[in-house]
Design a protein around this motif. Sequence first.
Motif, PDB file in Angstrom:
ATOM      1  N   LEU A 298       0.824  -1.205   0.000  1.00 37.04           N
ATOM      2  CA  LEU A 298       0.000   0.000   0.000  1.00 37.04           C
ATOM      3  C   LEU A 298       0.858   1.254   0.000  1.00 37.04           C
ATOM      4  O   LEU A 298       0.580   2.221  -0.732  1.00 37.04           O
ATOM      5  N   ASP A 299       1.913   1.265   0.832  1.00 39.13           N
ATOM      6  CA  ASP A 299       2.808   2.434   0.876  1.00 39.13           C
ATOM      7  C   ASP A 299       3.447   2.680  -0.492  1.00 39.13           C
ATOM      8  O   ASP A 299       3.587   3.830  -0.920  1.00 39.13           O
ATOM      9  N   ILE A 300       3.837   1.609  -1.148  1.00 39.27           N
ATOM     10  CA  ILE A 300       4.441   1.753  -2.480  1.00 39.27           C
ATOM     11  C   ILE A 300       3.429   2.330  -3.465  1.00 39.27           C
ATOM     12  O   ILE A 300       3.749   3.222  -4.270  1.00 39.27           O
ATOM     13  N   ILE A 301       2.196   1.857  -3.401  1.00 35.25           N
ATOM     14  CA  ILE A 301       1.150   2.365  -4.288  1.00 35.25           C
ATOM     15  C   ILE A 301       0.906   3.847  -4.035  1.00 35.25           C
ATOM     16  O   ILE A 301       0.797   4.659  -4.976  1.00 35.25           O
ATOM     17  N   TYR A 302       0.845   4.223  -2.741  1.00 33.22           N
ATOM     18  CA  TYR A 302       0.629   5.629  -2.406  1.00 33.22           C
ATOM     19  C   TYR A 302       1.794   6.493  -2.884  1.00 33.22           C
ATOM     20  O   TYR A 302       1.591   7.612  -3.375  1.00 33.22           O
ATOM     21  N   ALA A 303       3.019   5.988  -2.729  1.00 29.19           N
ATOM     22  CA  ALA A 303       4.190   6.746  -3.162  1.00 29.19           C
ATOM     23  C   ALA A 303       4.179   6.947  -4.673  1.00 29.19           C
ATOM     24  O   ALA A 303       4.461   8.053  -5.170  1.00 29.19           O
ATOM     25  N   VAL A 304       3.848   5.907  -5.406  1.00 30.51           N
ATOM     26  CA  VAL A 304       3.780   6.021  -6.867  1.00 30.51           C
ATOM     27  C   VAL A 304       2.706   7.027  -7.279  1.00 30.51           C
ATOM     28  O   VAL A 304       2.922   7.855  -8.188  1.00 30.51           O
ATOM     29  N   ARG A 305       1.574   7.002  -6.615  1.00 28.05           N
ATOM     30  CA  ARG A 305       0.511   7.957  -6.930  1.00 28.05           C
ATOM     31  C   ARG A 305       0.948   9.393  -6.632  1.00 28.05           C
ATOM     32  O   ARG A 305       0.598  10.320  -7.383  1.00 28.05           O
ATOM     33  N   LEU A 306       1.686   9.580  -5.548  1.00 27.11           N
ATOM     34  CA  LEU A 306       2.198  10.916  -5.234  1.00 27.11           C
ATOM     35  C   LEU A 306       3.097  11.437  -6.339  1.00 27.11           C
ATOM     36  O   LEU A 306       2.978  12.589  -6.776  1.00 27.11           O
ATOM     37  N   PHE A 307       4.014  10.596  -6.788  1.00 22.91           N
ATOM     38  CA  PHE A 307       4.937  11.016  -7.833  1.00 22.91           C
ATOM     39  C   PHE A 307       4.206  11.253  -9.158  1.00 22.91           C
ATOM     40  O   PHE A 307       4.563  12.160  -9.914  1.00 22.91           O
ATOM     41  N   ARG A 308       3.191  10.459  -9.428  1.00 24.01           N
ATOM     42  CA  ARG A 308       2.473  10.605 -10.692  1.00 24.01           C
ATOM     43  C   ARG A 308       1.602  11.853 -10.723  1.00 24.01           C
ATOM     44  O   ARG A 308       1.275  12.361 -11.810  1.00 24.01           O
ATOM     45  N   LEU A 309       1.224  12.385  -9.531  1.00 19.26           N
ATOM     46  CA  LEU A 309       0.441  13.609  -9.522  1.00 19.26           C
ATOM     47  C   LEU A 309       1.203  14.761 -10.170  1.00 19.26           C
ATOM     48  O   LEU A 309       0.621  15.589 -10.853  1.00 19.26           O
ATOM     49  N   GLY A 310       2.514  14.802  -9.902  1.00 19.79           N
ATOM     50  CA  GLY A 310       3.343  15.826 -10.527  1.00 19.79           C
ATOM     51  C   GLY A 310       3.282  17.177  -9.855  1.00 19.79           C
ATOM     52  O   GLY A 310       4.080  18.065 -10.166  1.00 19.79           O
ATOM     53  N   THR A 311       2.343  17.381  -8.920  1.00 22.04           N
ATOM     54  CA  THR A 311       2.211  18.674  -8.241  1.00 22.04           C
ATOM     55  C   THR A 311       2.407  18.555  -6.737  1.00 22.04           C
ATOM     56  O   THR A 311       2.200  19.524  -6.017  1.00 22.04           O
ATOM     57  N   ALA A 312       2.758  17.369  -6.254  1.00 25.68           N
ATOM     58  CA  ALA A 312       2.935  17.170  -4.814  1.00 25.68           C
ATOM     59  C   ALA A 312       4.110  17.993  -4.308  1.00 25.68           C
ATOM     60  O   ALA A 312       5.105  18.189  -5.011  1.00 25.68           O
ATOM     61  N   ARG A 313       3.992  18.483  -3.101  1.00 21.79           N
ATOM     62  CA  ARG A 313       5.068  19.267  -2.518  1.00 21.79           C
ATOM     63  C   ARG A 313       6.302  18.403  -2.297  1.00 21.79           C
ATOM     64  O   ARG A 313       6.226  17.202  -2.124  1.00 21.79           O
ATOM     65  N   ARG A 314       7.443  19.072  -2.253  1.00 24.67           N
ATOM     66  CA  ARG A 314       8.715  18.352  -2.167  1.00 24.67           C
ATOM     67  C   ARG A 314       8.804  17.514  -0.901  1.00 24.67           C
ATOM     68  O   ARG A 314       9.262  16.368  -0.919  1.00 24.67           O
ATOM     69  N   THR A 315       8.353  18.075   0.225  1.00 27.24           N
ATOM     70  CA  THR A 315       8.434  17.329   1.482  1.00 27.24           C
ATOM     71  C   THR A 315       7.559  16.081   1.440  1.00 27.24           C
ATOM     72  O   THR A 315       7.894  15.061   2.035  1.00 27.24           O
TER      73      THR A 315
END
Length: 506
Positions: free
Chosen positions: A427-444
């Motif tokens: 689940l954590d991996i899926i969430y991380a991939v989704r964060l990166f794919r958004l493209g607008t997530a904050r750096r932190t």
Amino acid sequence: MNRSLFTQLKKHPAIPMAIAAVFHAFMSVLRYFFDQAYMLPVGYALTSAAIIITAFLLVRYRPALHLRPGHFLTLFLMLGFIVSCAVATSISKMDMFHQNRLYLYDTFMTLMFFYPLGHCVGRLKRHFHLRVFLHIVLTAWSLFMLFVVIRIFQVRPIPVPLGGYIYMNNDLHSLCLNCNPNTTGLIQMIFFLLALFLAVWDKYPPLRFLCLCMALVNYAALVLSDSRTSITASVLGVSLMTFVVLLTIRPSLPLRYRLLYSAVGAAIAVVLCLLMRNAISYLYEVLVRIPNTSPIAAADSLMRAAAGDMRGRTSALVGDVRGSFRSALPPEQAFVLSGQASTLNGSLDILLNRLLTGRLTIWTAAFKTMTSSPRNLLAGVTPAGVRAAIYEQTAGRFNMYTHNQFLEIGVSLGLPCLIAFFASLVLDIIYAVRLFRLGTARRTALLVPMLAAVLILANMTEATLLFYQFPSAYLFFFLSGWLGEKWIYEQKRLRRLQEKAAEQPQ
């Protein structure tokens, strides 16, 4: 004042849980300096009060609850622990709940407090209070470690109220915060990476400079601990964080160029970390060890330090660990392994086992323990029974834990709980991939999965993410909860930005 307090409690019913969790996290480190018997009743009282107050707030004000799949997985792990203790009690005719009482309490705090708190923080728009708290804690600890490093270079051990010393172990030549050097390295790895994370999070240059200074102090203490696992994981963490930061600096550039200079920057960060490690080790050799050793040993140490071969300073690789030091440690701190001669066939197996300081033998014994009976496979032997199981499987050669987080959970709680833990990582991996794919997530937000990944990798040769009162457990599950909520928050934020842009006149 009272109205303001009740307003905050109504708005944030998790505040009592946060207070109890912070105290428990402090206790996990302070137990090496103060008698835990005096702190445990306070922790129990705070935990009980937090449960009662939070339950009252939930019933009285009925705030919206956001249950995610991770909540059910962590609850399954907690219930699996209880079932494991019940089965072990029934079979052994001993009160295994009492034998596991500290492990049960720590696991409850980790899964039922820190993980939900991560979700609560992940839903917040602003994290000002969290940054202030981290600044205070990191500043206090860094000043303390600066004092420790200065005293170490002065060859002056520091006595602690619990009994014992903060000192450089003569056998291992490693910094010990009145505990095992690997535990010292684990603590320093956490503070080092958090200082770097805060340096990225802060917006003001003076605060960023302060965070970098704190990171340097904690890295110096980490190097002195000579914990290979913690140092390797820390260097990897620096490279991952550098890669993410550089990747998000100029989003207008083509992706291939950003990937290229981010990879180059990450490689440079690794080189700088290794150079600093050798420099700190060399300074300790020249200023401390060499003046206090014989001329022949001093010349040998100087040559090894100049070559950067810090592991050559000890024979820990082949298991020359003094028994007096190991016997002085409590069982839960006995993480230094003696690389005894392996019974595995084949020179490659023997070499690998020595390189892993005996862990290959322990992992084999752990797997045999987990699969030795249906009871062990389904319910485990409880954390309190792991040492005895490894001792029996290795014919009395090893009396310690599995030194692998997956095997530790499998042996302790059984295969179903191991699957649940693995599912939480997926689940954590899926969430991380989704964060990166958004493209607008904050750096932190993008750095959070990097820190979680470092903790997981560090526990491929250790087992500090559940049961045993290690601060890495609280940080990991807090970050896991934060990650599970942050991608949802960032997704909603992106949707609002798109809707606002669509409403504006063309």
